[in-house]
Write a protein that holds these residues in place. Structure first.
Motif, PDB file in Angstrom:
ATOM      1  N   PRO A  59      -1.935   5.862  -4.984  1.00 50.84           N
ATOM      2  CA  PRO A  59      -1.979   5.540  -3.550  1.00 50.84           C
ATOM      3  C   PRO A  59      -3.379   5.155  -3.108  1.00 50.84           C
ATOM      4  O   PRO A  59      -4.365   5.490  -3.764  1.00 50.84           O
ATOM      5  CB  PRO A  59      -1.534   6.846  -2.876  1.00 50.84           C
ATOM      6  N   THR A  60      -3.455   4.458  -2.000  1.00 52.63           N
ATOM      7  CA  THR A  60      -4.744   4.096  -1.409  1.00 52.63           C
ATOM      8  C   THR A  60      -5.295   5.258  -0.608  1.00 52.63           C
ATOM      9  O   THR A  60      -6.495   5.518  -0.623  1.00 52.63           O
ATOM     10  CB  THR A  60      -4.578   2.869  -0.486  1.00 52.63           C
ATOM     11  N   VAL A  61      -4.408   5.945   0.114  1.00 53.13           N
ATOM     12  CA  VAL A  61      -4.801   7.049   0.982  1.00 53.13           C
ATOM     13  C   VAL A  61      -3.913   8.253   0.695  1.00 53.13           C
ATOM     14  O   VAL A  61      -2.708   8.099   0.492  1.00 53.13           O
ATOM     15  CB  VAL A  61      -4.666   6.665   2.479  1.00 53.13           C
ATOM     16  N   ALA A  62      -4.525   9.435   0.695  1.00 55.80           N
ATOM     17  CA  ALA A  62      -3.773  10.686   0.620  1.00 55.80           C
ATOM     18  C   ALA A  62      -4.115  11.502   1.862  1.00 55.80           C
ATOM     19  O   ALA A  62      -5.288  11.679   2.194  1.00 55.80           O
ATOM     20  CB  ALA A  62      -4.124  11.475  -0.632  1.00 55.80           C
ATOM     21  N   GLY A  98      -8.088   2.280   9.175  1.00 54.77           N
ATOM     22  CA  GLY A  98      -9.444   1.976   8.730  1.00 54.77           C
ATOM     23  C   GLY A  98      -9.625   2.248   7.246  1.00 54.77           C
ATOM     24  O   GLY A  98     -10.258   1.454   6.534  1.00 54.77           O
ATOM     25  N   LEU A  99      -9.058   3.341   6.770  1.00 55.82           N
ATOM     26  CA  LEU A  99      -9.159   3.661   5.348  1.00 55.82           C
ATOM     27  C   LEU A  99      -8.328   2.706   4.503  1.00 55.82           C
ATOM     28  O   LEU A  99      -8.748   2.312   3.412  1.00 55.82           O
ATOM     29  CB  LEU A  99      -8.734   5.115   5.105  1.00 55.82           C
ATOM     30  N   LEU A 100      -7.172   2.300   4.982  1.00 60.99           N
ATOM     31  CA  LEU A 100      -6.365   1.314   4.261  1.00 60.99           C
ATOM     32  C   LEU A 100      -7.084  -0.030   4.169  1.00 60.99           C
ATOM     33  O   LEU A 100      -6.956  -0.746   3.178  1.00 60.99           O
ATOM     34  CB  LEU A 100      -5.014   1.107   4.949  1.00 60.99           C
ATOM     35  N   ALA A 101      -7.837  -0.356   5.205  1.00 65.19           N
ATOM     36  CA  ALA A 101      -8.548  -1.641   5.251  1.00 65.19           C
ATOM     37  C   ALA A 101      -9.781  -1.647   4.356  1.00 65.19           C
ATOM     38  O   ALA A 101     -10.417  -2.678   4.194  1.00 65.19           O
ATOM     39  CB  ALA A 101      -8.939  -1.965   6.687  1.00 65.19           C
ATOM     40  N   GLY A 102     -10.127  -0.501   3.808  1.00 67.71           N
ATOM     41  CA  GLY A 102     -11.239  -0.465   2.872  1.00 67.71           C
ATOM     42  C   GLY A 102     -12.446   0.307   3.308  1.00 67.71           C
ATOM     43  O   GLY A 102     -13.404   0.420   2.558  1.00 67.71           O
ATOM     44  N   ALA A 148       0.837  -1.191   0.000  1.00 66.12           N
ATOM     45  CA  ALA A 148       0.000   0.000   0.000  1.00 66.12           C
ATOM     46  C   ALA A 148       0.876   1.246   0.000  1.00 66.12           C
ATOM     47  O   ALA A 148       1.975   1.257   0.554  1.00 66.12           O
ATOM     48  CB  ALA A 148      -0.911   0.011   1.222  1.00 66.12           C
ATOM     49  N   VAL A 149       0.377   2.286  -0.640  1.00 60.00           N
ATOM     50  CA  VAL A 149       1.076   3.566  -0.687  1.00 60.00           C
ATOM     51  C   VAL A 149       0.183   4.627  -0.052  1.00 60.00           C
ATOM     52  O   VAL A 149      -1.003   4.733  -0.361  1.00 60.00           O
ATOM     53  CB  VAL A 149       1.417   3.971  -2.142  1.00 60.00           C
ATOM     54  N   ILE A 150       0.780   5.405   0.848  1.00 65.18           N
ATOM     55  CA  ILE A 150       0.106   6.552   1.457  1.00 65.18           C
ATOM     56  C   ILE A 150       0.852   7.784   0.996  1.00 65.18           C
ATOM     57  O   ILE A 150       2.070   7.887   1.161  1.00 65.18           O
ATOM     58  CB  ILE A 150       0.125   6.480   2.995  1.00 65.18           C
TER      59      ILE A 150
END
Length: 149
Positions: A62-65, A131-135, A18-20
């Motif tokens: 990325p998954t999250v910014a 939580g956001l990384l988990a979907g 995962a990339v943040i």
């Protein structure tokens, strides 16, 4: 538009990680956020401006910014709105960081997933991002500035 080289992230050993993306021009804030996010196991990369963030999102997906409101070349809410309205990044989960009272109207209009006021509690910030990384599409925003962690 700036050209950033993120090719090092595309090495075979990094694929699937995962990339943040942290969008903040403050070295101290970036360092603190990166340290707090270490337990996620995600690769944490930085863009210091909105223009760099757009390039990074296109390159890295990325998954999250995590986006600061006050950027040298624009407003974090406007950047979030731009990213979320692009079909290529509409699923990006965006956390707004602000040193002021959270603007819930702007956050709603930009379709951000959480607004976190600085300074923040480290464990609550980490829980929000995990939580956001988990979907989770929405995380409980941390709206009350506080010291400690």
């Amino acid at each position: 538009m700036p050209r950033l080289d993120y090719a090092w992230l595309m090495k075979p050993e990094r694929r699937g990680q995962a990339v943040i993306l942290v969008v903040d021009d403050d070295d101290y804030v970036y360092g603190a956020v990166r340290a707090v996010l270490r337990p996620t196991g995600a690769e944490v990369v930085r863009a210091a401006t909105a223009a760099e963030a757009i390039v990074a999102v296109e390159s890295l997906r990325p998954t999250v910014a995590i986006v600061d409101v006050g950027l040298p070349d624009g407003d974090g809410y406007e950047l979030a709105r731009t990213l979320k309205s692009d079909p290529g990044s509409s699923d990006l989960r965006v956390v707004i960081l602000t040193g002021h009272a959270p603007d819930r109207t702007a956050a709603s209009a930009a379709h951000v997933n959480a607004v976190i006021a600085k300074p923040f509690r480290m464990h609550e910030f980490l829980a929000t991002v995990e939580g956001l990384l988990a979907g989770a599409s929405r995380a409980e925003p941390v709206a009350t500035p506080t010291h400690g962690g």
